[in-house]
Design an enzyme around this catalytic site. Structure first.
Site, PDB file in Angstrom:
ATOM      1  N   GLY A   1       0.045  -7.145 -15.895  1.00 11.14           N
ATOM      2  CA  GLY A   1       1.067  -8.125 -16.236  1.00 11.14           C
ATOM      3  C   GLY A   1       0.393  -9.323 -16.895  1.00 11.14           C
ATOM      4  O   GLY A   1      -0.670  -9.761 -16.447  1.00 11.14           O
TER       5      GLY A   1
ATOM      6  N   ARG B   1      -2.379   9.140  -9.890  1.00 10.45           N
ATOM      7  CA  ARG B   1      -3.528   9.402 -10.767  1.00 10.45           C
ATOM      8  C   ARG B   1      -4.778   9.838 -10.004  1.00 10.45           C
ATOM      9  O   ARG B   1      -5.743  10.314 -10.589  1.00 10.45           O
ATOM     10  CB  ARG B   1      -3.835   8.147 -11.598  1.00 10.45           C
ATOM     11  CG  ARG B   1      -2.958   8.055 -12.821  1.00 10.45           C
ATOM     12  CD  ARG B   1      -3.154   6.761 -13.559  1.00 10.45           C
ATOM     13  NE  ARG B   1      -2.477   5.658 -12.900  1.00 10.45           N
ATOM     14  CZ  ARG B   1      -2.621   4.375 -13.255  1.00 10.45           C
ATOM     15  NH1 ARG B   1      -3.451   4.046 -14.216  1.00 10.45           N
ATOM     16  NH2 ARG B   1      -1.960   3.440 -12.614  1.00 10.45           N
TER      17      ARG B   1
ATOM     18  N   ALA C   1       0.822  -1.214   0.000  1.00  8.50           N
ATOM     19  CA  ALA C   1       0.000   0.000   0.000  1.00  8.50           C
ATOM     20  C   ALA C   1       0.852   1.259   0.000  1.00  8.50           C
ATOM     21  O   ALA C   1       0.422   2.316   0.455  1.00  8.50           O
ATOM     22  CB  ALA C   1      -0.921  -0.014   1.208  1.00  8.50           C
TER      23      ALA C   1
HETATM   24  C1  UD1 Z   1       1.102  -4.810 -10.610  1.00 13.51           C
HETATM   25  C2  UD1 Z   1       1.787  -6.081 -11.142  1.00 13.51           C
HETATM   26  C3  UD1 Z   1       1.055  -6.529 -12.407  1.00 13.51           C
HETATM   27  C4  UD1 Z   1      -0.421  -6.750 -12.120  1.00 13.51           C
HETATM   28  C5  UD1 Z   1      -1.048  -5.503 -11.494  1.00 13.51           C
HETATM   29  C6  UD1 Z   1      -2.452  -5.819 -11.000  1.00 13.51           C
HETATM   30  C7  UD1 Z   1       4.151  -5.909 -10.563  1.00 13.51           C
HETATM   31  C8  UD1 Z   1       5.502  -5.563 -11.052  1.00 13.51           C
HETATM   32  N1  UD1 Z   1       3.159  -5.781 -11.440  1.00 13.51           N
HETATM   33  O1  UD1 Z   1       1.302  -3.798 -11.603  1.00 13.51           O
HETATM   34  O2  UD1 Z   1       1.638  -7.743 -12.901  1.00 13.51           O
HETATM   35  O3  UD1 Z   1      -1.093  -7.102 -13.315  1.00 13.51           O
HETATM   36  O4  UD1 Z   1      -0.275  -5.070 -10.371  1.00 13.51           O
HETATM   37  O5  UD1 Z   1      -3.091  -4.667 -10.533  1.00 13.51           O
HETATM   38  O6  UD1 Z   1       4.016  -6.302  -9.415  1.00 13.51           O
HETATM   39  N2  UD1 Z   1       3.568  -0.706  -4.291  1.00 13.51           N
HETATM   40  C9  UD1 Z   1       4.339  -0.506  -3.158  1.00 13.51           C
HETATM   41  N3  UD1 Z   1       5.635  -0.123  -3.303  1.00 13.51           N
HETATM   42  C10 UD1 Z   1       6.207   0.074  -4.508  1.00 13.51           C
HETATM   43  C11 UD1 Z   1       5.419  -0.134  -5.658  1.00 13.51           C
HETATM   44  C12 UD1 Z   1       4.109  -0.527  -5.519  1.00 13.51           C
HETATM   45  O7  UD1 Z   1       3.845  -0.672  -2.041  1.00 13.51           O
HETATM   46  O8  UD1 Z   1       7.400   0.411  -4.541  1.00 13.51           O
HETATM   47  C13 UD1 Z   1       2.161  -1.145  -4.137  1.00 13.51           C
HETATM   48  C14 UD1 Z   1       1.136  -0.177  -4.677  1.00 13.51           C
HETATM   49  O9  UD1 Z   1       0.670   0.678  -3.654  1.00 13.51           O
HETATM   50  C15 UD1 Z   1       0.022  -1.099  -5.150  1.00 13.51           C
HETATM   51  C16 UD1 Z   1       0.755  -2.375  -5.524  1.00 13.51           C
HETATM   52  O10 UD1 Z   1       2.006  -2.328  -4.883  1.00 13.51           O
HETATM   53  O11 UD1 Z   1      -0.898  -1.387  -4.114  1.00 13.51           O
HETATM   54  C17 UD1 Z   1       0.909  -2.535  -7.024  1.00 13.51           C
HETATM   55  O12 UD1 Z   1       1.736  -1.514  -7.519  1.00 13.51           O
HETATM   56  P1  UD1 Z   1       1.473  -0.801  -8.906  1.00 13.51           P
HETATM   57  O13 UD1 Z   1       2.599   0.147  -9.167  1.00 13.51           O
HETATM   58  O14 UD1 Z   1       0.090  -0.275  -8.944  1.00 13.51           O
HETATM   59  O15 UD1 Z   1       1.640  -2.041  -9.903  1.00 13.51           O
HETATM   60  P2  UD1 Z   1       1.016  -2.220 -11.324  1.00 13.51           P
HETATM   61  O16 UD1 Z   1       1.833  -1.479 -12.320  1.00 13.51           O
HETATM   62  O17 UD1 Z   1      -0.439  -1.947 -11.295  1.00 13.51           O
END
Ligand code: UD1
Ligand code: CA
Length: 425
Positions: free
Chosen positions: A142, A17, A11
């Site tokens: 993904g 966005r 989270a």
């Molecule tokens: C991610 C998945 C993707 C999947 C999609 C589903 C990866 C690399 N990709 O992509 O395969 O189809 O979710 O919705 O995992 N977050 C952190 N720390 C970070 C980055 C992200 O806590 O450094 C959390 C975000 O708050 C979020 C989640 O991880 O709750 C997913 O991150 P986000 O950047 O939204 O990934 P997607 O590009 O959507």
């Protein structure tokens, strides 16, 4: 199953966005923060530990996480999902079971789906079991890449996918079960040689499959919208709509009549008894309790702390907050009742207002059983209206009215004569 899984809820994302000063996962849906829905899931699944990876403004998460006895893990820089998971390593040092990865921005997921996933993970002894979904429009997700034997070989992120891979409709929902030791071993090998220059958790799948470890999957067939991530305010509005209908469906199934579900908002955790009718354009906020055979609305706003007892009628253009409305009490039009205890059989005339705010504090009003509040009465709190007391139309009541007493005027004074059958109307 319970003690075999610890949950890590990601989270820490910025949620750019959303264009908001509030962290994305704290935005409410039907009266409850998005993250609370995911914490509810963790509770329902009886995970042995729930860890939540948070980023900026971590102080805003404290109350909610304490409420759920979840532990915050701080990720100072958003280096990617694998980095976020890595932060939990220390706390899970002595834990040797499985890890369930959840996202804080997926409030629509159902416990049933996750239970099925966890069961499959345990039964197949897989190193990883991915919750996948078939999406008509897989843009942004993904993609699940399989070999000729339909075995999963990797998850390729949208931005890194080759053209033919972009046509794959089976996507990673983000929810994955891992064997703990295998997960952290794989994470140390993840690099940032990808389009976003991030540590992708999804690369753990390629590493595991490459080592010949078993990677399983479960595809959501029922209601794939439950895996939808909330990234924008459009997504938030969409999720709000789905959640609202879920709440209303549950109430309808339990015996409540909702005349027009499209025009009714009822928050999470409200209780409404059977044979009550909710008319359109009514908003009922969180934790409101309504008894049996009540009639609410149209155009009624019931705010937190409201309790409406059996057979009461709260009609049009009415607002109630932090108040109890007793059995068989009528409040049919144009009234505001705040911080009040209203007894049974009371008639609240059209246009009655509790003046409950003195500029500094909220003050209480008590209206005893069978009182008759005339149309357009202002009740200046703190105030008590006794049993079967009557206030005349247009009164401004500033002092206690004793049981059976009749007052009228501005300010209201006792009337010298006793009107016929006062208070029994
Ligand atoms: C991610 C998945 C993707 C999947 C999609 C589903 C990866 C690399 N990709 O992509 O395969 O189809 O979710 O919705 O995992 N977050 C952190 N720390 C970070 C980055 C992200 O806590 O450094 C959390 C975000 O708050 C979020 C989640 O991880 O709750 C997913 O991150 P986000 O950047 O939204 O990934 P997607 O590009 O959507
Ligand atoms: Ca996302």
């Amino acid at each position: 199953m319970d003690k075999k899984f610890a949950g890590i809820i990601l989270a820490a994302g910025e949620g750019t966005r959303m264009k908001s000063a509030i962290p994305k996962v704290l935005h409410p849906i039907c009266g409850k923060p998005m993250l609370a829905y995911v914490l509810d899931l963790a509770k329902k699944l009886k995970l042995s530990k729930t860890l939540v990876v948070v980023g900026n403004k971590k102080e805003l998460f404290k109350g909610l996480l304490d409420e759920y006895q979840a532990k915050a893990i701080y990720q100072d820089k958003r280096l990617g999902t694998a980095d976020a998971v890595k932060r939990a390593r220390g706390i899970l040092k002595s834990f040797s079971g499985n890890i369930l990865i959840l996202y804080g921005d997926q409030p629509l997921l159902q416990a049933k789906t996750l239970k099925e996933l966890m069961q499959k993970h345990l039964a197949s002894c897989a190193s990883a079991t991915i919750l996948t979904a078939a999406m008509e429009d897989p843009l942004g997700y993904g993609r699940i890449v399989r070999d000729n034997y339909a075995r999963i070989t990797e998850i390729v992120e949208d931005k890194d996918a080759a053209n033919e891979q972009k046509n794959i409709k089976e996507v990673n929902t983000g929810i994955i079960c891992f064997k703990k030791n295998g997960l952290f071993k794989a994470i140390t090998r993840i690099r940032t040689d990808n389009a976003k220059r991030e540590y992708y958790l999804t690369d753990a799948i390629k590493i595991m499959a490459g080592e010949g470890l078993v990677v399983e999957s479960l595809c959501i067939t029922v209601d794939p919208a439950q895996a939808q991530g909330i990234n924008s305010r459009q997504d938030l509005a969409q999720a709000q709509k789905i959640m609202r209908l879920r709440i209303l469906d549950k109430l309808i199934a339990s015996g409540v009549s909702i005349v027009d579900p499209q025009a009714t908002q009822i928050d999470y955790d409200c209780k409404i008894g059977p044979d009550s009718i909710i008319y359109p354009f009514t908003v009922i906020e969180k934790d409101v309790i309504i008894g049996k055979f009540c009639s609410i609305g149209p155009f009624c706003h019931l705010r937190p702390g409201t309790r409406v007892e059996d057979r009461a009628i709260i009609g049009n253009f009415t607002e109630v907050v932090r108040s109890r409305i007793g059995k068989d009490t009528l409040m049919k039009h144009f009234s505001y009742i705040g911080d009040a205890a209203v007894g049974k059989n009371v008639n609240i005339g059209c246009g009655t207002v509790t003046a409950n705010f003195d500029g500094k504090n909220k003050q209480k009003t008590v209206i005893a059983d069978s009182a008759f509040i005339g149309a357009d009465t202002i009740l200046r709190a703190p105030l008590k209206i006794g049993k079967k007391a009557v206030t005349g139309a247009g009164s401004v009541v500033t002092k206690e009215v004793k049981a059976g007493e009749v007052v009228a005027g501005v300010p209201a004074r006792p009337l010298k004569f006793a009107p016929p059958k006062a208070g029994l109307i």
